[in-house]
Scaffold this active site. Structure first.
Site, mmCIF file in Angstrom:
data_model
loop_
_atom_site.group_PDB
_atom_site.id
_atom_site.type_symbol
_atom_site.label_atom_id
_atom_site.label_comp_id
_atom_site.label_asym_id
_atom_site.label_seq_id
_atom_site.Cartn_x
_atom_site.Cartn_y
_atom_site.Cartn_z
ATOM 1 N N HIS A 222 -35.252 23.915 -14.792
ATOM 2 C CA HIS A 222 -35.856 24.040 -16.120
ATOM 3 C C HIS A 222 -35.613 25.456 -16.648
ATOM 4 O O HIS A 222 -35.917 26.442 -15.952
ATOM 5 C CB HIS A 222 -37.357 23.767 -16.033
ATOM 6 C CG HIS A 222 -38.040 23.937 -17.346
ATOM 7 N ND1 HIS A 222 -37.918 23.011 -18.364
ATOM 8 C CD2 HIS A 222 -38.814 24.933 -17.831
ATOM 9 C CE1 HIS A 222 -38.603 23.441 -19.417
ATOM 10 N NE2 HIS A 222 -39.148 24.600 -19.119
ATOM 11 N N LEU B 221 -39.831 11.212 -17.381
ATOM 12 C CA LEU B 221 -39.889 10.119 -16.409
ATOM 13 C C LEU B 221 -41.336 9.742 -16.106
ATOM 14 O O LEU B 221 -42.213 10.613 -16.039
ATOM 15 C CB LEU B 221 -39.187 10.550 -15.125
ATOM 16 C CG LEU B 221 -37.686 10.825 -15.297
ATOM 17 C CD1 LEU B 221 -37.142 11.652 -14.135
ATOM 18 C CD2 LEU B 221 -36.913 9.518 -15.438
ATOM 19 N N MET C 204 -32.647 14.576 -20.108
ATOM 20 C CA MET C 204 -33.541 14.833 -21.241
ATOM 21 C C MET C 204 -34.594 13.755 -21.479
ATOM 22 O O MET C 204 -35.226 13.755 -22.532
ATOM 23 C CB MET C 204 -32.713 15.038 -22.518
ATOM 24 C CG MET C 204 -31.812 16.270 -22.482
ATOM 25 S SD MET C 204 -32.652 17.825 -22.026
ATOM 26 C CE MET C 204 -33.727 18.025 -23.445
ATOM 27 N N GLY D 294 -23.409 18.877 -18.588
ATOM 28 C CA GLY D 294 -23.262 18.722 -17.138
ATOM 29 C C GLY D 294 -22.620 19.897 -16.432
ATOM 30 O O GLY D 294 -21.955 19.719 -15.413
HETATM 31 N N1 NHR Z 1 -40.315 13.870 -15.945
HETATM 32 C C1 NHR Z 1 -41.438 14.199 -15.288
HETATM 33 N N2 NHR Z 1 -42.331 13.245 -15.103
HETATM 34 N N3 NHR Z 1 -41.690 15.436 -14.821
HETATM 35 C C2 NHR Z 1 -40.809 16.412 -15.038
HETATM 36 O O1 NHR Z 1 -41.071 17.616 -14.566
HETATM 37 C C3 NHR Z 1 -39.610 16.156 -15.758
HETATM 38 C C4 NHR Z 1 -39.400 14.841 -16.190
HETATM 39 C C5 NHR Z 1 -38.241 14.511 -16.917
HETATM 40 C C6 NHR Z 1 -37.336 15.475 -17.241
HETATM 41 C C7 NHR Z 1 -36.627 17.855 -17.377
HETATM 42 C C8 NHR Z 1 -37.360 18.666 -18.485
HETATM 43 C C9 NHR Z 1 -36.792 20.061 -18.622
HETATM 44 O O2 NHR Z 1 -36.321 20.653 -17.656
HETATM 45 C C10 NHR Z 1 -37.559 16.806 -16.869
HETATM 46 C C11 NHR Z 1 -38.677 17.147 -16.095
HETATM 47 C C12 NHR Z 1 -37.058 16.237 -21.378
HETATM 48 C C13 NHR Z 1 -38.157 16.567 -22.148
HETATM 49 C C14 NHR Z 1 -38.479 15.800 -23.414
HETATM 50 O O3 NHR Z 1 -39.401 16.138 -24.135
HETATM 51 C C15 NHR Z 1 -38.965 17.605 -21.723
HETATM 52 C C16 NHR Z 1 -38.683 18.267 -20.543
HETATM 53 C C17 NHR Z 1 -37.581 17.926 -19.762
HETATM 54 C C18 NHR Z 1 -36.768 16.908 -20.198
HETATM 55 N N4 NHR Z 1 -37.740 14.689 -23.708
HETATM 56 C C19 NHR Z 1 -37.929 13.805 -24.868
HETATM 57 C C20 NHR Z 1 -38.557 12.466 -24.441
HETATM 58 O O4 NHR Z 1 -39.200 11.858 -25.327
HETATM 59 C C21 NHR Z 1 -36.598 13.461 -25.510
HETATM 60 C C22 NHR Z 1 -35.843 14.666 -25.971
HETATM 61 C C23 NHR Z 1 -34.368 14.370 -26.273
HETATM 62 O O5 NHR Z 1 -33.866 13.267 -26.040
HETATM 63 O O6 NHR Z 1 -33.687 15.316 -26.742
HETATM 64 O O7 NHR Z 1 -38.364 12.008 -23.301
HETATM 65 O O8 NHR Z 1 -36.900 20.651 -19.723
HETATM 66 C C1 GAR Z 2 -29.626 23.814 -18.510
HETATM 67 O O1 GAR Z 2 -29.868 25.111 -18.982
HETATM 68 C C2 GAR Z 2 -30.905 23.188 -18.015
HETATM 69 O O2 GAR Z 2 -31.803 24.104 -17.442
HETATM 70 C C3 GAR Z 2 -31.477 22.660 -19.293
HETATM 71 O O3 GAR Z 2 -30.387 22.231 -20.076
HETATM 72 C C4 GAR Z 2 -29.213 22.893 -19.658
HETATM 73 C C5 GAR Z 2 -28.246 21.847 -19.214
HETATM 74 O O4 GAR Z 2 -26.976 22.385 -19.073
HETATM 75 N N1 GAR Z 2 -32.358 21.566 -19.045
HETATM 76 C C6 GAR Z 2 -33.215 21.130 -19.932
HETATM 77 O O5 GAR Z 2 -33.398 21.690 -20.987
HETATM 78 C C7 GAR Z 2 -33.923 19.859 -19.525
HETATM 79 N N2 GAR Z 2 -34.805 19.490 -20.557
HETATM 80 P P1 GAR Z 2 -25.828 21.559 -18.361
HETATM 81 O O6 GAR Z 2 -25.852 20.148 -18.942
HETATM 82 O O7 GAR Z 2 -24.576 22.270 -18.733
HETATM 83 O O8 GAR Z 2 -26.106 21.574 -16.907
#
Ligand code: NHR
Ligand code: GAR
Length: 233
Positions: free
Chosen positions: A111, A95, A92, A14
């Site tokens: 991202h 959605l 993470m 965070g």
């Molecule tokens: N949801 C949608 N529909 N669209 C986006 O652009 C989203 C989203 C949810 C999260 C953040 C994203 C990032 O910035 C985000 C963007 C999680 C995963 C993932 O694979 C991928 C990208 C992002 C966040 N998550 C796994 C899952 O099954 C779990 C991984 C874990 O718990 O460590 O959801 O990178």
């Molecule tokens: C950030 O670098 C963000 O871009 C990335 O995780 C870090 C979170 O740091 N986000 C993702 O990888 C989402 N899948 P923080 O918890 O210290 O803000």
């Protein structure tokens, strides 16, 4: 400008949440953080938010039978907080439209890659493995397509000899702390909008990689001071 309400979704440390809280406290953003929501009870960021006197909630994805039921629970809790803007900050869980539809157009993510390169996970390692000379981070509107919504703002960093995923992540996150508050400010000022044609800043269509970040635009006073030193005027 009236005080808007921001809700922040986290899963871990965070630090981006922390810089957004700080920007609100310092009056650099005309907003209050109305809720910090985590899908993990042990997220470090939750403790920090509580210590700052911010309302927090934890909704554990494992308590729900599927993604849609989890998303519906998130929506119910968020709607109680009545946010004007919802910001994913190291959140993470992917959605579904159950979550995205009610917040369409007021939902941002940060991202850690130069989108459209490397949507998804492990972005820094993928950039290193590809031999890229630059990495970075992109703020984008969230749509159902993972990391595929229209980019808003993008910051670049060099990849240096000897970099690891960790050293690169540290360099990237330092810039994230400048660009995420700036994107929030644009949104709260009504300058940043999303429609069927894409993302717009001041009525101008934003390019496919987002607006390139200029340090002199930083919201933080100290970040702005630093850029002034680099560019005397
Ligand atoms: N949801 C949608 N529909 N669209 C986006 O652009 C989203 C989203 C949810 C999260 C953040 C994203 C990032 O910035 C985000 C963007 C999680 C995963 C993932 O694979 C991928 C990208 C992002 C966040 N998550 C796994 C899952 O099954 C779990 C991984 C874990 O718990 O460590 O959801 O990178
Ligand atoms: C950030 O670098 C963000 O871009 C990335 O995780 C870090 C979170 O740091 N986000 C993702 O990888 C989402 N899948 P923080 O918890 O210290 O803000």
């Amino acid at each position: 400008m009236s005080v808007s309400r921001i809700a922040i979704l986290i899963s871990g440390r965070g630090s981006n949440m922390g810089t957004l809280l700080q920007a609100c406290e310092r009056g650099e953003l005309p907003a209050q953080v109305c809720l910090v929501l985590s899908n993990r009870a042990d997220a470090e960021g939750l403790d920090n938010a509580r210590r700052a006197g911010i309302a927090t909630a934890c909704i554990a994805h494992g308590d729900y039978p599927d993604r849609e039921a989890f998303d519906a629970a998130l929506v119910r809790r968020l709607q109680q907080a009545q946010p004007d803007l919802v910001m994913l900050a190291g959140f993470m869980r992917i959605l579904t439209p159950v979550f995205i539809t009610p917040f369409a157009g007021r939902l941002l993510n940060i991202h850690p890659s130069l989108l459209p390169n490397y949507p998804g996970l492990h972005t820094h390692q993928r950039a290193l493995d590809a031999g890229d000379s630059e990495a970075g981070s992109t703020v984008h509107f969230v749509t159902p397509e993972l990391d595929g919504g229209p980019p808003v703002l993008q910051a670049r960093v060099p990849i240096l000899p000897g970099d690891t995923a960790d050293s690169l992540a540290r360099r990237v996150v330092a810039l994230e702390h400048e660009i995420y508050p700036l994107a929030a400010l644009w949104y709260l000022q009504g300058r940043l909008t999303l429609n069927q044609q894409g993302a717009f800043l001041d009525g101008q269509k934003i390019p496919p990689s987002g607006v390139p970040y200029r340090p002199q635009d930083a919201v933080r006073h100290d970040a702005a001071d630093r850029s002034n030193q680099q560019r005397p005027c």
